[in-house]
Design an enzyme around this catalytic site. Structure first.
Site, PDB file in Angstrom:
ATOM      1  N   HIS A   1     -12.364  -3.952   4.444  1.00 50.35           N
ATOM      2  CA  HIS A   1     -11.038  -4.278   4.328  1.00 50.35           C
ATOM      3  C   HIS A   1     -11.093  -3.330   5.734  1.00 50.35           C
ATOM      4  O   HIS A   1      -9.724  -4.196   6.534  1.00 50.35           O
ATOM      5  CB  HIS A   1     -10.266  -3.263   3.322  1.00 50.35           C
TER       6      HIS A   1
ATOM      7  N   HIS B   1      -2.832   2.428   8.400  1.00 49.57           N
ATOM      8  CA  HIS B   1      -3.645   1.664   7.566  1.00 49.57           C
ATOM      9  C   HIS B   1      -3.825   0.290   9.160  1.00 49.57           C
ATOM     10  O   HIS B   1      -2.793   0.012   8.951  1.00 49.57           O
ATOM     11  CB  HIS B   1      -3.303   1.243   6.482  1.00 49.57           C
TER      12      HIS B   1
ATOM     13  N   GLU C   1     -17.452  13.002  22.662  1.00 51.35           N
ATOM     14  CA  GLU C   1     -15.972  13.948  21.504  1.00 51.35           C
ATOM     15  C   GLU C   1     -15.613  13.045  20.503  1.00 51.35           C
ATOM     16  O   GLU C   1     -15.229  13.728  19.550  1.00 51.35           O
ATOM     17  CB  GLU C   1     -14.856  12.258  21.937  1.00 51.35           C
TER      18      GLU C   1
ATOM     19  N   HIS D   1      -6.786  -3.033  10.466  1.00 49.90           N
ATOM     20  CA  HIS D   1      -8.274  -3.848   9.809  1.00 49.90           C
ATOM     21  C   HIS D   1      -8.887  -3.433  11.480  1.00 49.90           C
ATOM     22  O   HIS D   1      -8.514  -4.868  12.003  1.00 49.90           O
ATOM     23  CB  HIS D   1      -7.493  -5.042   9.760  1.00 49.90           C
TER      24      HIS D   1
ATOM     25  N   GLU E   1       1.033  -1.249   0.323  1.00 51.41           N
ATOM     26  CA  GLU E   1      -0.016  -0.072  -0.015  1.00 51.41           C
ATOM     27  C   GLU E   1       0.878   1.148   0.053  1.00 51.41           C
ATOM     28  O   GLU E   1       0.513   1.907   0.273  1.00 51.41           O
ATOM     29  CB  GLU E   1      -0.934  -0.120   1.068  1.00 51.41           C
TER      30      GLU E   1
HETATM   31  P1  13P Z   1       0.954  -5.686   3.285  1.00 52.47           P
HETATM   32  O1  13P Z   1       1.613  -6.972   3.969  1.00 52.47           O
HETATM   33  O2  13P Z   1       1.491  -5.445   2.031  1.00 52.47           O
HETATM   34  O3  13P Z   1       1.361  -4.069   4.125  1.00 52.47           O
HETATM   35  O4  13P Z   1       0.166  -5.503   3.267  1.00 52.47           O
HETATM   36  C1  13P Z   1      -0.997  -5.216   4.855  1.00 52.47           C
HETATM   37  C2  13P Z   1      -2.898  -4.980   4.055  1.00 52.47           C
HETATM   38  O5  13P Z   1      -2.759  -4.385   5.082  1.00 52.47           O
HETATM   39  C3  13P Z   1      -3.184  -4.331   2.526  1.00 52.47           C
HETATM   40  O6  13P Z   1      -4.034  -4.005   2.498  1.00 52.47           O
HETATM   41 ZN    ZN Z   2      -5.428  -3.313   4.426  1.00 49.42          ZN
END
Ligand code: 13P
Ligand code: ZN
Length: 275
Positions: free
Chosen positions: A211, A140, A170, A142, A116
């Site tokens: 995602h 980023h 908040e 999840h 990413e």
């Molecule tokens: P990477 O291992 O390439 O960082 O990918 C993990 C991920 O969350 C892809 O969206």
């Molecule tokens: Zn991801």
């Protein structure tokens, strides 16, 4: 200075560990990047390798020309960063046009920056411009509850923002601009990076349906705190829905307007109208 002794490297590692403890980084899920300050780069210059071959980013980002980034490696697990940072993270340098990068440190047993990386870099470029250089962290993750919400609500910036603002008093204070939401797209794709760039220009956090989420900030604490606040609001939303019981009271649009006045914030125009 020894790279692993730098304050920004220690903070980077702390965030990967904190994210792991939150349960947001199954397997290699998630990635993190930090735009290294000029003075920080100067301090560690002697520890960097001359650099491997230049590789294309896939676009030109002149705002980031010549900048150095600390970033997680693709396929690497957040949970392993604290155990062996040198094998799981890397320092990458951008060329004078912001078109190519090369690795100058880390990934000691081989590897490349996160898949990413393009999405991270477009976020850095937009946020650097908007913040006058203050914004440095792109994160980023999840987180499960925000992902769950993307199955139940229309993929609209306004709808997600209003629902989240209403979960905790908040929220509107922490993210007055709201959150952006993209369409579902292939992870790591050019389209995903373009859509993220469009949304991050308006918001500090962007949700990728089914995602995860991107959060940005001037510091590691800011980016992590934003991710945590949004995910906490999403957790409450999912808990309420899961009870199946009718909602008896909630934070109203008038309450949000009162918060706007009391905390001298400006909530994104148009998000409070049309209830
Ligand atoms: P990477 O291992 O390439 O960082 O990918 C993990 C991920 O969350 C892809 O969206
Ligand atoms: Zn991801």
């Amino acid at each position: 200075m020894e790279i692993l002794k730098s304050a920004f490297v220690k903070e980077f590692i702390k965030l990967t560990n904190d994210g792991t403890r939150m349960g947001w980084h199954e397997r290699n899920g998630g990635n993190l990047s930090y735009r290294i300050a000029t003075e920080e780069a100067r301090e560690i210059e002697g520890e960097l390798s001359p650099g491997g071959e230049w590789k294309p980013i896939g676009r030109a980002l002149p705002d980031l020309a010549g900048e150095f980034f600390l970033v997680t490696g693709t396929g690497k697990y957040f949970s392993n960063v604290i155990l062996d940072p040198e094998d799981n993270i890397t320092i990458a340098e951008l060329d004078a046009e912001g078109r190519n990068y090369r690795q100058r440190w880390g990934l000691s047993r081989g590897g490349a920056p996160t898949s990413e990386f393009a999405s991270h870099l477009v976020c850095h470029a937009a946020k650097k411009r908007e913040s006058g250089g203050r914004s440095r962290v792109v994160y980023h993750a999840h987180p499960g509850n925000i992902i769950a919400m993307t199955f139940l609500l229309p993929l609209s910036d306004r709808v997600f923002t209003l629902e989240l603002w209403r979960m905790i008093s908040e929220c509107s204070i922490v993210f007055p601009k709201g959150v952006g939401v993209t369409e579902w797209m292939v992870p790591g794709s050019e389209e995903m990076a373009d859509a993220t760039a469009r949304e991050i220009a308006k918001f500090d956090a962007v949700i990728w349906p089914h995602h995860g989420m991107f959060a940005t900030g001037a510091t590691f604490d800011e980016a992590f705190g934003l991710m945590y606040t949004i995910e906490k609001a999403a957790e409450i939303w999912i808990k309420i829905k899961s009870t199946g019981m009718p909602i008896l009271q909630s934070i109203t649009v008038d309450n949000l307007k009162a918060l706007e006045q009391a905390f001298h914030i400006r909530l994104t125009e148009g998000f409070l109208s049309g209830e």
